[in-house]
Design a protein around this motif. Sequence first.
Motif, mmCIF file in Angstrom:
data_model
loop_
_atom_site.group_PDB
_atom_site.id
_atom_site.type_symbol
_atom_site.label_atom_id
_atom_site.label_comp_id
_atom_site.label_asym_id
_atom_site.label_seq_id
_atom_site.Cartn_x
_atom_site.Cartn_y
_atom_site.Cartn_z
ATOM 1 N N ASN A 56 0.614 -0.736 -0.245
ATOM 2 C CA ASN A 56 -0.165 -0.263 -0.137
ATOM 3 C C ASN A 56 0.891 0.975 0.018
ATOM 4 O O ASN A 56 1.609 1.302 0.366
ATOM 5 N N GLY A 57 0.589 2.534 -0.037
ATOM 6 C CA GLY A 57 1.199 3.975 -0.690
ATOM 7 C C GLY A 57 1.982 4.156 -1.154
ATOM 8 O O GLY A 57 2.919 4.647 -0.674
ATOM 9 N N VAL A 58 2.566 2.956 -2.345
ATOM 10 C CA VAL A 58 4.061 2.973 -2.395
ATOM 11 C C VAL A 58 3.603 4.523 -3.861
ATOM 12 O O VAL A 58 2.380 4.303 -4.214
ATOM 13 N N GLY A 59 4.682 5.217 -3.800
ATOM 14 C CA GLY A 59 4.690 6.692 -4.084
ATOM 15 C C GLY A 59 4.005 8.064 -3.384
ATOM 16 O O GLY A 59 3.765 9.437 -3.428
ATOM 17 N N SER A 60 2.871 7.527 -2.509
ATOM 18 C CA SER A 60 2.355 8.811 -1.566
ATOM 19 C C SER A 60 2.950 8.682 -0.412
ATOM 20 O O SER A 60 2.466 9.093 0.187
ATOM 21 N N ARG A 61 3.650 7.355 0.643
ATOM 22 C CA ARG A 61 3.931 7.628 1.885
ATOM 23 C C ARG A 61 4.633 6.981 2.193
ATOM 24 O O ARG A 61 5.283 6.096 1.557
ATOM 25 N N ASP A 62 5.655 6.690 3.721
ATOM 26 C CA ASP A 62 6.735 6.128 4.027
ATOM 27 C C ASP A 62 6.879 5.660 5.661
ATOM 28 O O ASP A 62 6.561 6.920 5.930
ATOM 29 N N ASP A 63 6.440 4.838 5.956
ATOM 30 C CA ASP A 63 6.247 4.620 7.193
ATOM 31 C C ASP A 63 7.460 3.942 7.748
ATOM 32 O O ASP A 63 8.261 2.971 7.516
ATOM 33 N N TYR A 64 8.419 4.683 9.435
ATOM 34 C CA TYR A 64 9.451 3.763 9.691
ATOM 35 C C TYR A 64 9.217 3.284 10.646
ATOM 36 O O TYR A 64 8.449 4.114 12.190
ATOM 37 N N TRP A 65 9.759 2.482 11.334
ATOM 38 C CA TRP A 65 9.189 1.343 13.150
ATOM 39 C C TRP A 65 10.627 2.185 13.434
ATOM 40 O O TRP A 65 11.317 2.619 13.703
ATOM 41 N N SER A 66 9.575 2.030 14.649
ATOM 42 C CA SER A 66 10.681 2.919 15.943
ATOM 43 C C SER A 66 11.168 1.309 16.443
ATOM 44 O O SER A 66 9.875 0.620 16.715
ATOM 45 N N SER A 67 11.952 1.870 17.623
ATOM 46 C CA SER A 67 12.399 -0.054 18.336
ATOM 47 C C SER A 67 11.817 0.522 19.394
ATOM 48 O O SER A 67 11.853 -0.661 20.580
ATOM 49 N N ASP A 68 10.494 1.236 19.467
ATOM 50 C CA ASP A 68 10.025 1.134 21.148
ATOM 51 C C ASP A 68 8.668 0.813 21.190
ATOM 52 O O ASP A 68 7.867 0.267 19.720
ATOM 53 N N VAL A 69 8.532 -0.666 22.038
ATOM 54 C CA VAL A 69 7.355 -1.004 22.432
ATOM 55 C C VAL A 69 5.566 -0.166 22.294
ATOM 56 O O VAL A 69 5.718 0.842 23.677
ATOM 57 N N SER A 71 2.329 -0.939 22.731
ATOM 58 C CA SER A 71 1.547 -1.469 23.920
ATOM 59 C C SER A 71 1.597 -3.530 23.546
ATOM 60 O O SER A 71 1.887 -3.634 22.741
ATOM 61 N N SER A 72 1.105 -4.301 24.560
ATOM 62 C CA SER A 72 1.093 -5.558 24.392
ATOM 63 C C SER A 72 -0.400 -5.953 25.005
ATOM 64 O O SER A 72 -0.738 -5.803 26.067
ATOM 65 N N SER A 73 -0.495 -7.229 23.942
ATOM 66 C CA SER A 73 -1.561 -7.752 24.657
ATOM 67 C C SER A 73 -1.476 -9.595 23.512
ATOM 68 O O SER A 73 -1.194 -9.569 23.429
ATOM 69 N N MET A 74 -2.838 -9.926 23.899
ATOM 70 C CA MET A 74 -3.643 -10.781 24.059
ATOM 71 C C MET A 74 -3.112 -11.589 22.417
ATOM 72 O O MET A 74 -3.013 -12.096 21.765
ATOM 73 N N ILE A 75 -3.505 -10.311 21.299
ATOM 74 C CA ILE A 75 -3.725 -10.504 19.927
ATOM 75 C C ILE A 75 -2.041 -9.749 19.752
ATOM 76 O O ILE A 75 -2.388 -9.834 18.504
ATOM 77 N N GLY A 76 -1.426 -9.588 20.233
ATOM 78 C CA GLY A 76 -0.058 -8.629 19.792
ATOM 79 C C GLY A 76 0.662 -7.356 20.153
ATOM 80 O O GLY A 76 0.063 -6.818 21.137
ATOM 81 N N THR A 77 1.889 -7.406 19.426
ATOM 82 C CA THR A 77 1.740 -5.947 19.370
ATOM 83 C C THR A 77 2.358 -4.899 18.442
ATOM 84 O O THR A 77 2.190 -5.043 18.159
ATOM 85 N N ASN A 78 1.774 -3.962 20.031
ATOM 86 C CA ASN A 78 2.019 -1.978 19.094
ATOM 87 C C ASN A 78 3.216 -2.084 19.145
ATOM 88 O O ASN A 78 3.867 -1.761 19.769
ATOM 89 N N ALA A 79 3.837 -1.378 18.158
ATOM 90 C CA ALA A 79 5.352 -0.635 18.483
ATOM 91 C C ALA A 79 4.411 0.772 17.944
ATOM 92 O O ALA A 79 3.877 0.936 16.611
ATOM 93 N N TYR A 80 5.934 1.870 17.906
ATOM 94 C CA TYR A 80 5.737 3.062 17.310
ATOM 95 C C TYR A 80 6.256 3.574 16.458
ATOM 96 O O TYR A 80 7.562 2.486 15.826
ATOM 97 N N CYS A 81 6.102 3.902 15.078
ATOM 98 C CA CYS A 81 6.088 4.370 14.029
ATOM 99 C C CYS A 81 5.903 6.155 13.873
ATOM 100 O O CYS A 81 5.894 6.653 15.018
ATOM 101 N N ARG A 82 6.974 6.353 13.013
ATOM 102 C CA ARG A 82 6.998 7.433 12.572
ATOM 103 C C ARG A 82 6.380 7.507 10.577
ATOM 104 O O ARG A 82 7.435 6.792 10.030
ATOM 105 N N GLU A 93 4.029 10.456 13.828
ATOM 106 C CA GLU A 93 3.841 9.099 14.834
ATOM 107 C C GLU A 93 2.507 8.758 15.220
ATOM 108 O O GLU A 93 1.759 9.674 15.360
ATOM 109 N N TYR A 94 2.739 7.191 15.548
ATOM 110 C CA TYR A 94 1.598 6.694 15.463
ATOM 111 C C TYR A 94 2.144 5.335 16.335
ATOM 112 O O TYR A 94 3.023 4.901 15.749
#
Length: 109
Positions: A56-69, A71-82, A93-94
Amino acid sequence: FHIPSRTEFGTLATAAGSNPGKHLKACDGWKDNGNGDNETCFAALPAGNADGSSVNGVGSRDDYWSSDVASSSMIGTNAYCRYFSYINDNFTEYDIFTNFAYSVRCLKD
């Protein structure tokens, strides 16, 4: 080398000034002339992202992972991005599930 933390991405955004996306995005390649001026030589390219079944979004966006978690739950882990978008000059950031394929930019230790 390491993947930047939220704090390190925040420092980058602050150093880039009031319109960080403009100064961090590459001078070409962005949809509808949403290019930056690459004043910082970061040269973010609109690589898009993948969610496991599509790209998705080739040409229109660029997302980068940060090293920070975020939240975590039984359904998975979320990490911060920019992310950058062709629509504006922000570097927003999200957090999202870590099963997405996003870009990384490493910092030299």
